[in-house]
Design a protein around this motif. Sequence first.
Motif, short mmCIF file in Angstrom:
data_model
loop_
_atom_site.label_atom_id
_atom_site.label_comp_id
_atom_site.label_asym_id
_atom_site.label_seq_id
_atom_site.Cartn_x
_atom_site.Cartn_y
_atom_site.Cartn_z
N GLY B 90 0.82 -1.21 0.00
CA GLY B 90 0.00 0.00 0.00
C GLY B 90 0.85 1.26 0.00
N ILE B 91 1.88 1.24 0.82
CA ILE B 91 2.78 2.40 0.92
C ILE B 91 3.49 2.63 -0.40
N ALA B 92 3.90 1.53 -1.02
CA ALA B 92 4.69 1.63 -2.26
C ALA B 92 3.89 2.21 -3.41
N GLU B 93 2.58 2.25 -3.26
CA GLU B 93 1.77 2.77 -4.36
C GLU B 93 1.92 4.29 -4.50
N VAL B 94 2.43 4.91 -3.44
CA VAL B 94 2.74 6.34 -3.56
C VAL B 94 4.21 6.44 -3.93
N ASP B 95 4.49 7.22 -4.95
CA ASP B 95 5.86 7.38 -5.44
C ASP B 95 6.84 7.64 -4.29
N PRO B 96 7.78 6.73 -4.09
CA PRO B 96 8.69 6.81 -2.94
C PRO B 96 9.61 8.03 -2.98
N ASP B 97 9.76 8.63 -4.14
CA ASP B 97 10.64 9.79 -4.24
C ASP B 97 9.91 11.09 -3.92
N GLU B 98 8.63 11.03 -3.98
CA GLU B 98 7.81 12.21 -3.71
C GLU B 98 7.88 12.58 -2.23
N ARG B 99 8.27 13.83 -1.94
CA ARG B 99 8.49 14.24 -0.54
C ARG B 99 7.46 15.23 -0.02
N SER B 100 6.46 15.49 -0.80
CA SER B 100 5.49 16.51 -0.41
C SER B 100 4.68 16.10 0.81
N VAL B 101 4.07 17.09 1.42
CA VAL B 101 3.15 16.84 2.53
C VAL B 101 2.04 15.91 2.07
N GLN B 102 1.55 16.23 0.90
CA GLN B 102 0.49 15.44 0.29
C GLN B 102 0.86 13.96 0.22
#
Lengths: 220, 220
Positions: B90-102
């Motif tokens: 589930g976590i990996a579905e969000v781009d791991p390089d993306e550092r935004s608050v979002q």
Amino acid sequence: MAGHVAVVNMPVVSPSAKRYHHGNLRAALIDAGVERAREGGPEAVVLREVSRLAGVSHNAAYRHFADRDALLQAVCDRCMSELARLMEAGIAEVDPDERSVQAARLRLRATGMAYVEFALSEPGWFRTAFAVPPGLGYLDGEEGVGAGGHGPLELLGEQLDGLLDAAALPAERRAGAELAAWSAVHGFAMLVLEGPLRSLPDEERDAALTRLLDTVERGL
Amino acid sequence: MAGHVAVVNMPVVSPSAKRYHHGNLRAALIDAGVERAREGGPEAVVLREVSRLAGVSHNAAYRHFADRDALLQAVCDRCMSELARLMEAGIAEVDPDERSVQAARLRLRATGMAYVEFALSEPGWFRTAFAVPPGLGYLDGEEGVGAGGHGPLELLGEQLDGLLDAAALPAERRAGAELAAWSAVHGFAMLVLEGPLRSLPDEERDAALTRLLDTVERGL
DNA sequence: CTAGCGATGTTGCTGCCATCAACTTATGTA
DNA sequence: TACATAAGTTGATGGCAGCAACATCGCTAG
């Protein structure tokens, strides 16, 4: 509930006289079940053992309960009622006439505290309260209520309504607030009682509970 | 884990050949236990039944496990690992390089969603994961970890750190945040799965989960 | 007042489970 | 290649849930 003795429908004869007919077996079985549940949780509610405690042979219970699950169900109800009573007591510690935001918040907090305190001080009963046999749906009505006739969920709902009345909870967030608050304290109790956090030191545990209640209060 | 077959330490001989020595019984017993747990939860992990599934007589298991609880413990670990894997996914579905608050918020949310989804889609495994026999403390170390070698608690912690890094969580609130978030989703899962809310319609249940995750996000 | 019927308890099974003890077979090593 | 030991098997014991058949009691109709 502690030291509870069935008073209603007591046998007409002296309890010490050993008679073929017990006279009040159903209640006696539930009492014995509650006693065992206190020590060992739901799995300690064993038909044979409970029958022994009631001074009756195994199988006598089948005259009053369809099977073990039916007895367990009755014991669960009693445990749930005890939880409701403790929650009522916690809520009642805040002056019922006080309508301030402060008081409403304190009442909600007391509700959650009582919930967790019950779990920690009577782990057997707490586990039993939520061990309703599968297949049997919670009726959410007459069973498992406290002195005021309200179950834990209703008691929680009343506190949330209080928060709403005090304008400490936006109306659009009222819906579903029960489940959010309930989940938090219930999960905490489970994790600390029999889950991965069972060996958390008391001090850390209490701090975590405060942190948890803060979080719910902010988030609701 | 579904359809899992032990590959390591496979017997040197053909599995179909019926031999006196199984060759890989320990793993086979755990596999069978996991299979039973999937259907019936922890109470379905029965030594005799599991031995039958492994094609071996009852009592053979005692050469590999001290008692039933030891086997159950091993099965619990596997279930916990499966939970960790689902959370990782589930976590990996969000781009791991993306550092935004979002992104940090989405990751935390995905963590909680995966947790509840596991509970709902694999109730037997979920219940088993948390049914570690009493007396045995959770080691919280090597056991119950996912592919990345981290357990559910660590995975949650990492997401909270991410929130901290993204300045979406005040530093003074970082401590104890794991337990608050974990309690919420765990309680939700328990109440919905085997608690008083077991018969809540799917639609209401999903809405309540969203409401719960919102609450946690606001409150942390 | 009393016969008898239904409700309540009892005894004695069956089948499942965990666990122990004693025995058997395979394996790898000296 | 013999044998010590690991790995499996058979056959107990004791506990539990639930079924069936039997025993006892209490109330009520006649």
